[in-house]
Design a protein around this motif. Structure first.
Motif, PDB file in Angstrom:
ATOM      1  N   GLY A   8       0.766  -1.190  -0.224  1.00  0.00           N
ATOM      2  CA  GLY A   8       0.155  -0.131   0.049  1.00  0.00           C
ATOM      3  C   GLY A   8       0.690   1.215  -0.102  1.00  0.00           C
ATOM      4  N   GLY A   9       1.907   1.148   0.006  1.00  0.00           N
ATOM      5  CA  GLY A   9       3.040   2.410   0.005  1.00  0.00           C
ATOM      6  C   GLY A   9       2.804   3.042  -1.483  1.00  0.00           C
ATOM      7  N   GLY A  10       3.527   4.265  -1.536  1.00  0.00           N
ATOM      8  CA  GLY A  10       3.532   4.909  -2.844  1.00  0.00           C
ATOM      9  C   GLY A  10       3.806   6.313  -2.631  1.00  0.00           C
ATOM     10  N   LEU A  11       3.538   6.981  -3.711  1.00  0.00           N
ATOM     11  CA  LEU A  11       3.785   8.483  -3.668  1.00  0.00           C
ATOM     12  C   LEU A  11       2.297   9.185  -3.798  1.00  0.00           C
ATOM     13  N   VAL A  12       2.223  10.279  -2.825  1.00  0.00           N
ATOM     14  CA  VAL A  12       1.000  11.010  -2.801  1.00  0.00           C
ATOM     15  C   VAL A  12       1.539  12.554  -2.480  1.00  0.00           C
ATOM     16  N   GLN A  13       0.457  13.402  -3.006  1.00  0.00           N
ATOM     17  CA  GLN A  13       0.498  14.863  -2.711  1.00  0.00           C
ATOM     18  C   GLN A  13       0.202  15.087  -1.295  1.00  0.00           C
ATOM     19  N   ALA A  14       0.971  16.212  -0.853  1.00  0.00           N
ATOM     20  CA  ALA A  14       0.602  16.727   0.442  1.00  0.00           C
ATOM     21  C   ALA A  14      -1.077  16.904   0.701  1.00  0.00           C
ATOM     22  N   GLY A  15      -1.479  16.429   1.647  1.00  0.00           N
ATOM     23  CA  GLY A  15      -3.028  16.449   1.878  1.00  0.00           C
ATOM     24  C   GLY A  15      -3.688  15.152   1.481  1.00  0.00           C
ATOM     25  N   GLY A  16      -2.953  14.213   0.890  1.00  0.00           N
ATOM     26  CA  GLY A  16      -3.672  13.139   0.358  1.00  0.00           C
ATOM     27  C   GLY A  16      -3.665  11.983   1.342  1.00  0.00           C
ATOM     28  N   SER A  17      -4.213  10.851   1.025  1.00  0.00           N
ATOM     29  CA  SER A  17      -4.221   9.710   1.903  1.00  0.00           C
ATOM     30  C   SER A  17      -3.659   8.503   1.141  1.00  0.00           C
ATOM     31  N   LEU A  18      -3.106   7.683   2.237  1.00  0.00           N
ATOM     32  CA  LEU A  18      -2.979   6.344   1.680  1.00  0.00           C
ATOM     33  C   LEU A  18      -3.402   5.086   3.048  1.00  0.00           C
ATOM     34  N   ARG A  19      -3.581   4.015   2.324  1.00  0.00           N
ATOM     35  CA  ARG A  19      -3.898   3.043   3.419  1.00  0.00           C
ATOM     36  C   ARG A  19      -2.725   1.695   3.093  1.00  0.00           C
ATOM     37  N   LEU A  20      -2.077   1.592   4.376  1.00  0.00           N
ATOM     38  CA  LEU A  20      -1.027   0.537   4.233  1.00  0.00           C
ATOM     39  C   LEU A  20      -1.900  -0.762   4.893  1.00  0.00           C
ATOM     40  N   SER A  21      -1.369  -1.890   4.233  1.00  0.00           N
ATOM     41  CA  SER A  21      -1.917  -3.103   4.835  1.00  0.00           C
ATOM     42  C   SER A  21      -0.762  -3.987   5.191  1.00  0.00           C
ATOM     43  N   CYS A  22      -0.810  -4.916   6.309  1.00  0.00           N
ATOM     44  CA  CYS A  22       0.096  -5.895   6.627  1.00  0.00           C
ATOM     45  C   CYS A  22      -0.553  -7.270   6.855  1.00  0.00           C
ATOM     46  N   THR A  23      -0.224  -8.239   6.357  1.00  0.00           N
ATOM     47  CA  THR A  23      -0.565  -9.769   6.553  1.00  0.00           C
ATOM     48  C   THR A  23       0.463 -10.491   7.234  1.00  0.00           C
ATOM     49  N   ALA A  24       0.351 -11.075   8.355  1.00  0.00           N
ATOM     50  CA  ALA A  24       1.144 -11.980   9.083  1.00  0.00           C
ATOM     51  C   ALA A  24       0.742 -13.108   8.822  1.00  0.00           C
ATOM     52  N   SER A  25       1.948 -14.128   8.980  1.00  0.00           N
ATOM     53  CA  SER A  25       1.577 -15.710   8.844  1.00  0.00           C
ATOM     54  C   SER A  25       2.784 -16.563   9.780  1.00  0.00           C
ATOM     55  N   GLY A  26       2.638 -17.687   9.949  1.00  0.00           N
ATOM     56  CA  GLY A  26       3.432 -18.376  10.553  1.00  0.00           C
ATOM     57  C   GLY A  26       3.171 -18.813  11.870  1.00  0.00           C
ATOM     58  N   GLU A  27       4.091 -18.634  12.868  1.00  0.00           N
ATOM     59  CA  GLU A  27       3.898 -18.985  14.377  1.00  0.00           C
ATOM     60  C   GLU A  27       2.572 -18.473  14.838  1.00  0.00           C
ATOM     61  N   ILE A  28       2.049 -19.121  15.936  1.00  0.00           N
ATOM     62  CA  ILE A  28       0.849 -18.477  16.738  1.00  0.00           C
ATOM     63  C   ILE A  28       0.778 -16.902  16.893  1.00  0.00           C
ATOM     64  N   LEU A  29      -0.250 -16.538  16.065  1.00  0.00           N
ATOM     65  CA  LEU A  29      -0.380 -14.919  16.144  1.00  0.00           C
ATOM     66  C   LEU A  29      -1.286 -14.629  17.154  1.00  0.00           C
ATOM     67  N   ASN A  30      -2.025 -15.343  17.799  1.00  0.00           N
ATOM     68  CA  ASN A  30      -3.019 -14.913  18.942  1.00  0.00           C
ATOM     69  C   ASN A  30      -2.116 -14.165  20.243  1.00  0.00           C
ATOM     70  N   GLY A  31      -2.462 -12.979  20.475  1.00  0.00           N
ATOM     71  CA  GLY A  31      -1.687 -12.560  21.779  1.00  0.00           C
ATOM     72  C   GLY A  31      -0.421 -11.366  21.058  1.00  0.00           C
ATOM     73  N   ARG A  32      -0.581 -11.402  20.121  1.00  0.00           N
ATOM     74  CA  ARG A  32       0.474 -10.503  19.644  1.00  0.00           C
ATOM     75  C   ARG A  32      -0.004  -9.083  19.227  1.00  0.00           C
ATOM     76  N   THR A  33       0.610  -8.148  19.807  1.00  0.00           N
ATOM     77  CA  THR A  33       0.285  -6.946  19.243  1.00  0.00           C
ATOM     78  C   THR A  33       0.952  -6.603  17.963  1.00  0.00           C
ATOM     79  N   LEU A  34       0.245  -5.973  16.969  1.00  0.00           N
ATOM     80  CA  LEU A  34       0.664  -5.593  15.762  1.00  0.00           C
ATOM     81  C   LEU A  34       0.933  -4.018  15.620  1.00  0.00           C
ATOM     82  N   GLY A  35       1.900  -3.602  14.878  1.00  0.00           N
ATOM     83  CA  GLY A  35       2.321  -2.317  15.125  1.00  0.00           C
ATOM     84  C   GLY A  35       2.794  -1.628  13.702  1.00  0.00           C
ATOM     85  N   TRP A  36       2.936  -0.431  13.487  1.00  0.00           N
ATOM     86  CA  TRP A  36       3.659   0.290  12.167  1.00  0.00           C
ATOM     87  C   TRP A  36       4.556   1.155  12.834  1.00  0.00           C
ATOM     88  N   HIS A  37       5.743   0.983  12.346  1.00  0.00           N
ATOM     89  CA  HIS A  37       6.792   1.991  12.531  1.00  0.00           C
ATOM     90  C   HIS A  37       7.231   2.738  11.393  1.00  0.00           C
TER      91      HIS A  37
END
Length: 117
Positions: A8-37
Motif C-alpha cells: 500500500g505504500g507509494g507517492l502521494v501529494q501533501a494532503g492526500g491519503s494512503l492505506r497500508l496493509s500488513c498480513t502476518a503468517s507463521g507461528e501462533i499470532l494470537n496474543g501478539r500486538t501488531l504495529g506500524w513503525h
C-alpha cells in the motif's frame, strides 16, 4: 517465525491519503500486538501506531488525529493515513510483538511512503 508482508505504500501529494496493509503468517499470532513503525532518512525508527489483540490502540503524537490503525483478525492490520505531509515520508514497517508482551519481535521488509509538497 512470523512473516510480515506490507503493501500500500507509494507517492502521494501533501494532503492526500494512503492505506497500508500488513498480513502476518507463521507461528501462533494470537496474543501478539501488531504495529506500524517508520524510519525517515537519517532518523531513528519510531513507532507510529499499534493495536493489541483486544483492539486497544496507541498512536504517536504526530499520528494522532490523522492516522487510524485497525485490525481484521490476528493476522491482518491496516494503517489509514490521512492529511499526509512531506514529513511523513519514510519507510513504514509492520511489526509483531512477542505473545502478550510489548517487545517487538518480528519485522516486515517495509514499504516506502513518499509525500510530495
Amino acid at each position: 517465525q512470523v512473516q510480515l508482508v506490507e503493501s500500500g505504500g507509494g507517492l502521494v501529494q501533501a494532503g492526500g491519503s494512503l492505506r497500508l496493509s500488513c498480513t502476518a503468517s507463521g507461528e501462533i499470532l494470537n496474543g501478539r500486538t501488531l504495529g506500524w513503525h517508520r524510519q525517515a532518512p537519517g532518523k531513528q525508527r519510531e513507532l507510529v501506531a499499534s493495536i493489541t489483540m483486544f483492539g486497544d490502540t496507541n498512536y504517536s503524537e504526530s499520528a494522532k488525529g490523522r492516522f487510524t490503525i485497525s485490525r481484521d483478525n490476528a493476522e491482518v492490520t491496516h494503517l489509514q493515513m490521512n492529511s499526509l505531509q512531506p514529513e511523513d515520508t519514510a519507510v513504514y514497517y509492520c511489526a509483531a510483538s512477542v505473545p502478550w508482551g510489548n517487545i517487538w519481535r518480528y519485522w516486515g521488509q517495509g514499504t516506502q511512503v513518499t509525500v510530495s509538497s
